[in-house]
Motif scaffolding. Structure first.
Motif, PDB file in Angstrom:
ATOM      1  N   UNK A 196      -8.868  20.658 -73.023  1.00  0.00           N
ATOM      2  CA  UNK A 196      -9.029  19.237 -73.307  1.00  0.00           C
ATOM      3  C   UNK A 196     -10.507  18.909 -73.483  1.00  0.00           C
ATOM      4  N   UNK A 197     -10.780  17.770 -74.138  1.00  0.00           N
ATOM      5  CA  UNK A 197     -12.153  17.290 -74.323  1.00  0.00           C
ATOM      6  C   UNK A 197     -12.344  16.034 -73.485  1.00  0.00           C
ATOM      7  N   UNK A 198     -13.491  15.924 -72.814  1.00  0.00           N
ATOM      8  CA  UNK A 198     -13.790  14.783 -71.954  1.00  0.00           C
ATOM      9  C   UNK A 198     -14.197  13.593 -72.821  1.00  0.00           C
ATOM     10  N   UNK A 199     -13.561  12.439 -72.561  1.00  0.00           N
ATOM     11  CA  UNK A 199     -13.882  11.204 -73.282  1.00  0.00           C
ATOM     12  C   UNK A 199     -14.754  10.275 -72.447  1.00  0.00           C
ATOM     13  N   UNK A 200     -14.621  10.347 -71.133  1.00  0.00           N
ATOM     14  CA  UNK A 200     -15.401   9.474 -70.270  1.00  0.00           C
ATOM     15  C   UNK A 200     -15.097   9.745 -68.815  1.00  0.00           C
TER      16      UNK A 200
ATOM     17  N   UNK B 178     -14.060  21.665 -54.840  1.00  0.00           N
ATOM     18  CA  UNK B 178     -15.028  22.765 -54.969  1.00  0.00           C
ATOM     19  C   UNK B 178     -16.051  22.504 -56.074  1.00  0.00           C
ATOM     20  N   UNK B 179     -15.684  21.676 -57.082  1.00  0.00           N
ATOM     21  CA  UNK B 179     -16.611  21.357 -58.167  1.00  0.00           C
ATOM     22  C   UNK B 179     -17.481  20.144 -57.864  1.00  0.00           C
ATOM     23  N   UNK B 180     -17.061  19.287 -56.969  1.00  0.00           N
ATOM     24  CA  UNK B 180     -17.784  18.044 -56.712  1.00  0.00           C
ATOM     25  C   UNK B 180     -19.191  18.320 -56.190  1.00  0.00           C
ATOM     26  N   UNK B 181     -20.164  17.642 -56.745  1.00  0.00           N
ATOM     27  CA  UNK B 181     -21.591  17.772 -56.418  1.00  0.00           C
ATOM     28  C   UNK B 181     -22.147  19.157 -56.741  1.00  0.00           C
ATOM     29  N   UNK B 182     -21.364  20.004 -57.418  1.00  0.00           N
ATOM     30  CA  UNK B 182     -21.831  21.330 -57.810  1.00  0.00           C
ATOM     31  C   UNK B 182     -21.879  21.486 -59.324  1.00  0.00           C
ATOM     32  N   UNK B 183     -20.855  20.994 -59.987  1.00  0.00           N
ATOM     33  CA  UNK B 183     -20.732  21.115 -61.434  1.00  0.00           C
ATOM     34  C   UNK B 183     -20.676  19.709 -62.013  1.00  0.00           C
ATOM     35  N   UNK B 184     -21.468  19.458 -63.053  1.00  0.00           N
ATOM     36  CA  UNK B 184     -21.510  18.140 -63.668  1.00  0.00           C
ATOM     37  C   UNK B 184     -20.829  18.182 -65.019  1.00  0.00           C
ATOM     38  N   UNK B 185     -20.028  17.163 -65.287  1.00  0.00           N
ATOM     39  CA  UNK B 185     -19.270  17.077 -66.530  1.00  0.00           C
ATOM     40  C   UNK B 185     -19.687  15.806 -67.250  1.00  0.00           C
ATOM     41  N   UNK B 186     -19.900  15.910 -68.553  1.00  0.00           N
ATOM     42  CA  UNK B 186     -20.289  14.735 -69.330  1.00  0.00           C
ATOM     43  C   UNK B 186     -19.367  14.580 -70.534  1.00  0.00           C
ATOM     44  N   UNK B 187     -19.478  13.445 -71.201  1.00  0.00           N
ATOM     45  CA  UNK B 187     -18.653  13.158 -72.368  1.00  0.00           C
ATOM     46  C   UNK B 187     -18.878  14.219 -73.431  1.00  0.00           C
ATOM     47  N   UNK B 188     -17.778  14.736 -74.004  1.00  0.00           N
ATOM     48  CA  UNK B 188     -17.866  15.748 -75.048  1.00  0.00           C
ATOM     49  C   UNK B 188     -17.681  17.165 -74.539  1.00  0.00           C
ATOM     50  N   UNK B 189     -17.727  17.379 -73.236  1.00  0.00           N
ATOM     51  CA  UNK B 189     -17.498  18.716 -72.683  1.00  0.00           C
ATOM     52  C   UNK B 189     -16.026  19.092 -72.809  1.00  0.00           C
ATOM     53  N   UNK B 190     -15.759  20.387 -72.737  1.00  0.00           N
ATOM     54  CA  UNK B 190     -14.396  20.884 -72.809  1.00  0.00           C
ATOM     55  C   UNK B 190     -13.997  21.468 -71.453  1.00  0.00           C
TER      56      UNK B 190
ATOM     57  N   UNK C 232      -3.391  15.922 -64.550  1.00  0.00           N
ATOM     58  CA  UNK C 232      -3.859  17.305 -64.474  1.00  0.00           C
ATOM     59  C   UNK C 232      -5.053  17.404 -63.534  1.00  0.00           C
ATOM     60  N   UNK C 233      -5.365  18.651 -63.181  1.00  0.00           N
ATOM     61  CA  UNK C 233      -6.528  18.932 -62.342  1.00  0.00           C
ATOM     62  C   UNK C 233      -7.397  19.950 -63.068  1.00  0.00           C
ATOM     63  N   UNK C 234      -8.706  19.755 -62.988  1.00  0.00           N
ATOM     64  CA  UNK C 234      -9.646  20.650 -63.666  1.00  0.00           C
ATOM     65  C   UNK C 234      -9.599  22.019 -63.016  1.00  0.00           C
ATOM     66  N   UNK C 235      -9.431  23.042 -63.841  1.00  0.00           N
ATOM     67  CA  UNK C 235      -9.422  24.413 -63.351  1.00  0.00           C
ATOM     68  C   UNK C 235     -10.726  25.113 -63.702  1.00  0.00           C
ATOM     69  N   UNK C 236     -11.301  24.784 -64.874  1.00  0.00           N
ATOM     70  CA  UNK C 236     -12.487  25.484 -65.335  1.00  0.00           C
ATOM     71  C   UNK C 236     -13.234  24.599 -66.322  1.00  0.00           C
ATOM     72  N   UNK C 237     -14.558  24.657 -66.293  1.00  0.00           N
ATOM     73  CA  UNK C 237     -15.406  23.931 -67.242  1.00  0.00           C
ATOM     74  C   UNK C 237     -15.842  24.925 -68.309  1.00  0.00           C
ATOM     75  N   UNK C 238     -15.600  24.587 -69.570  1.00  0.00           N
ATOM     76  CA  UNK C 238     -15.905  25.497 -70.672  1.00  0.00           C
ATOM     77  C   UNK C 238     -17.259  25.137 -71.283  1.00  0.00           C
ATOM     78  N   UNK C 239     -18.187  26.082 -71.256  1.00  0.00           N
ATOM     79  CA  UNK C 239     -19.494  25.904 -71.871  1.00  0.00           C
ATOM     80  C   UNK C 239     -19.524  26.607 -73.220  1.00  0.00           C
TER      81      UNK C 239
END
Length: 174
Positions: free
Chosen positions: A28-32, A56-68, A82-89
């Motif tokens: 999925x793509x982050x809209x906001x 486990x991701x809170x305060x460790x991994x940052x997600x912004x608009x447009x990320x996958x 849904x729940x985030x399983x992985x951040x795709x760079x």
């Protein structure tokens, strides 16, 4: 395990591991980000819903608009589905494209972001190499992708109308 050690392992996992989505997972793509560790996302089919960020991701991994993201569905969720399983760079996206697992609907958006950055860099290097300095050029400024861009132009007609209204008000006051 200390907080620093935990953070180190979580960041290492996200940056170095390459994952392949399972059949129930989706990209999925982050809209906001409306807040409370929730993110509004859109699937390749255009469906919009909220996803939650695990602790486990809170305060460790940052997600912004447009990320996958790679998300796991939550069956009991009404709004949060849904729940985030992985951040795709970028490297993860390239790997998934190479494997043929990247959704076609996201191909144009994933490719347009790096190319626009590359074209902007080419323009800057061309301006610097020719010796020209344009003080009105804001392309070298930081662009916040979490804010929507609003185009605002002022036409001559608007400024003339404002001047006429102002002069009428001045005459009435006298």
């Amino acid at each position: 395990m200390s907080q620093a050690t935990k953070r180190k392992h979580v960041v290492k996992e996200v940056l170095e591991e390459y994952v392949v989505p399972s059949p129930q997972q989706q990209i999925v793509r982050v809209l906001g980000t409306p807040g409370n560790n929730l993110h509004e996302v859109e699937t390749a089919k255009g469906t919009r819903f909220l996803v939650s960020m695990p602790t486990k991701f809170r305060k460790n991994i940052w997600i912004k608009r447009g990320d996958f993201l790679l998300v796991d569905p939550i069956e009991e969720g009404e709004k949060v589905k849904a729940e985030i399983n992985f951040v795709l760079y970028k490297d993860h996206v390239r790997y998934l494209k190479k494997e043929g697992l990247w959704p076609e609907a996201f191909c144009d958006t994933a490719e347009s972001q790096p190319s626009s950055e590359a074209s902007r860099e080419r323009e800057q290097t061309a301006a610097h190499s020719s010796g020209e300095e344009d003080s009105d050029d804001d392309s070298d400024l930081f662009v916040n992708t979490n804010r929507l861009r609003y185009g605002c132009t002022e036409s001559e007609d608007d400024s003339e109308e404002e001047a006429a209204v102002t002069s009428d008000q001045d005459e009435e006051e006298k």
